[in-house]
Design an enzyme around this catalytic site. Structure first.
Site, PDB file in Angstrom:
ATOM      1  CB  CYS A 119       4.189  -1.690  16.194  1.00 12.95           C
ATOM      2  SG  CYS A 119       5.927  -1.317  15.912  1.00 12.95           S
ATOM      3  CB  CYS A 166       2.804   7.821   3.020  1.00 14.01           C
ATOM      4  SG  CYS A 166       3.200   6.763   4.409  1.00 14.01           S
ATOM      5  CD  GLU A 175      -2.379  -1.147   2.799  1.00 16.78           C
ATOM      6  OE1 GLU A 175      -2.893  -2.208   3.159  1.00 16.78           O
ATOM      7  OE2 GLU A 175      -2.348  -0.117   3.500  1.00 16.78           O
ATOM      8  CB  CYS A 215       1.236  -1.260  13.235  1.00 16.61           C
ATOM      9  SG  CYS A 215       1.713  -1.385  11.513  1.00 16.61           S
TER      10      CYS A 215
HETATM   11  S1  SF4 Z   1       5.186  -1.090   9.800  1.00 15.47           S
HETATM   12 FE1  SF4 Z   1       3.974  -1.283  11.666  1.00 15.47          FE
HETATM   13  S2  SF4 Z   1       4.891  -3.039  12.752  1.00 15.47           S
HETATM   14 FE2  SF4 Z   1       6.385  -2.332  11.237  1.00 15.47          FE
HETATM   15  S3  SF4 Z   1       7.681  -0.875  12.306  1.00 15.47           S
HETATM   16 FE3  SF4 Z   1       6.065   0.326  11.301  1.00 15.47          FE
HETATM   17  S4  SF4 Z   1       4.502   0.530  12.902  1.00 15.47           S
HETATM   18 FE4  SF4 Z   1       5.841  -1.161  13.559  1.00 15.47          FE
END
Ligand code: SF4
Length: 286
Positions: A57, A46, A33, A60
Site C-alpha cells: 500500500c 496493536c 513493531e 504505508c
Molecule cells: S501492512 Fe501496510 S502494505 Fe500491508 S496491508 Fe497493511 S497497510 Fe497495506
C-alpha cells in the site's frame, strides 16, 4: 509451551503521551513493531502478523519493506504479553488487541486465529473474543472463513477510498479484490454473524478527503451494521495528513447521510507510530 521467540525489546515513547511503541527483535534477527494505544477507557495493543508485507500500500511504511515472513502464533502472542508485563508495573492491563500492525492478517490466517485462541483461553490471558479486532485490506477468502468461525471477534476493512480507480492507485491489492467484491463478502459475513463491520478510512490530504469523496463513501456505506472510522494519517513521506477542518467537513457529510462514523486521532506522531516506521528506520532487516 515452546520458548517464546522474541529475544530483544526496545520501547519508545511514554504511556502518558497516549502511545508507546515496541521494536522487537526475533530469533532470526528480523524486527517487528507493536504499538500500545491509550484511550480513555481502554488500552489497546496493536500487533504485527508479518515481518514486512507483500501488499505494498502506497501510504504505508511497512509496504515499502517488502515481505520477509509470516509470524508464528507465539510471536504474535508474545507482543501482547510484552505489553502486559510493561503495563503490570504501572498497574494497568491490555484491554483490547487489534491486528493492525505490520502485515495482512488474512494472509497469515491460521497463526492469527491460533494467537487469538491462546490469548482467549481462560487459563492463559483470558481476553474475551469481543476484545479482538482483525483489520484486513479485504481478502475475500479470509472474510468468508472468519464468518464461519465460532468466535465473536471484530472485523475491520481498510477501505481508504470510495472508488476502485483511486483505491487501486494507493492499494494495488484492489485490482484483485475490488470494492464491490469486498462489500459482497462483508454482506455475507454480516448475514452469518449479525456483527457490525468497521470500515477504516485514512484521511490523506488532497487525495481522498474531498466532500465529493465523502458523498461517494456515504453511498457505499448506507447499509445496516456498517460504520466508518476516520483515521488521521501518520505521514510516512509521500503523502500528507488532512487538516482537522477537512476531516470535520468529511465527517459532517457522512453524518448528514445518516452513516455512523467515529474518528480516531493520530497516535504517537513523535514515536513514528505508523506501522513499519521504526523497523525501517532501525536499519536493514537482516
Ligand atoms: S501492512 Fe501496510 S502494505 Fe500491508 S496491508 Fe497493511 S497497510 Fe497495506
Amino acid at each position: 509451551m515452546k520458548e517464546l521467540s522474541v529475544k530483544e525489546k526496545m520501547i519508545f515513547g511514554n504511556l502518558k503521551d497516549d502511545s508507546v511503541k515496541a521494536l522487537l527483535s526475533l530469533n532470526d534477527n528480523l524486527k517487528i513493531e507493536s504499538v500500545l494505544m491509550v484511550y480513555r477507557d481502554w488500552i489497546t495493543a496493536c500487533v504485527s502478523v508479518m515481518v514486512g508485507c507483500p501488499l505494498g500500500c502506497k501510504f504505508c511504511a511497512t509496504g515499502k519493506m517488502g515481505f520477509k515472513r509470516n509470524l508464528e502464533a507465539l510471536e504474535i502472542v508474545e507482543q501482547v504479553l510484552f505489553f502486559a508485563r510493561y503495563l503490570k508495573k504501572l498497574r494497568e492491563k491490555v484491554t483490547n488487541v487489534v491486528f493492525m500492525g505490520m502485515g495482512e492478517p488474512f494472509l497469515n490466517y491460521d497463526n492469527v486465529l491460533e494467537a487469538i485462541r491462546i490469548l482467549n483461553e481462560k487459563d492463559s490471558f483470558c481476553l474475551g473474543a469481543r476484545h479482538f479486532s482483525i483489520s484486513t485490506v479485504g481478502i475475500i477468502e479470509g472474510i468468508k472463513k472468519l464468518a464461519k468461525e465460532k468466535l465473536q471477534v471484530n472485523l475491520a476493512i481498510s477501505l481508504h477510498a470510495p472508488d476502485n480507480d483511486l483505491r487501486s492507485k494507493i492499494m494495488p491489492i484492489n485490482k484483485k479484490y475490488s470494492i464491490e467484491k469486498i462489500l459482497t463478502a462483508v454482506d455475507e459475513y454480516i448475514k452469518i454473524t449479525r456483527r457490525k463491520v468497521m470500515f477504516e478510512y485514512i484521511m490523506i490530504d488532497n487525495l481522498n478527503d474531498s466532500p465529493s469523496e465523502a458523498k461517494e463513501l456515504a453511498k457505499l456505506m448506507k447499509k445496516p451494521l456498517y460504520f466508518v472510522n476516520l483515521i488521521s494519517y501518520n505521514p510516512t513521506g509521500i503523502f500528507h495528513a488532512s487538516s482537522g477542518d477537512k476531516i470535520k467537513k468529511f465527517k459532517e457529510v457522512l453524518e448528514k447521510a445518516g452513516i455512523p462514523v467515529t474518528q480516531r486521532y493520530r497516535f504517537g506522531k513523535d514515536i513514528k507510530a505508523a506501522c513499519g516506521q521504526l523497523a525501517t528506520k532501525s536499519g536493514k532487516q537482516s
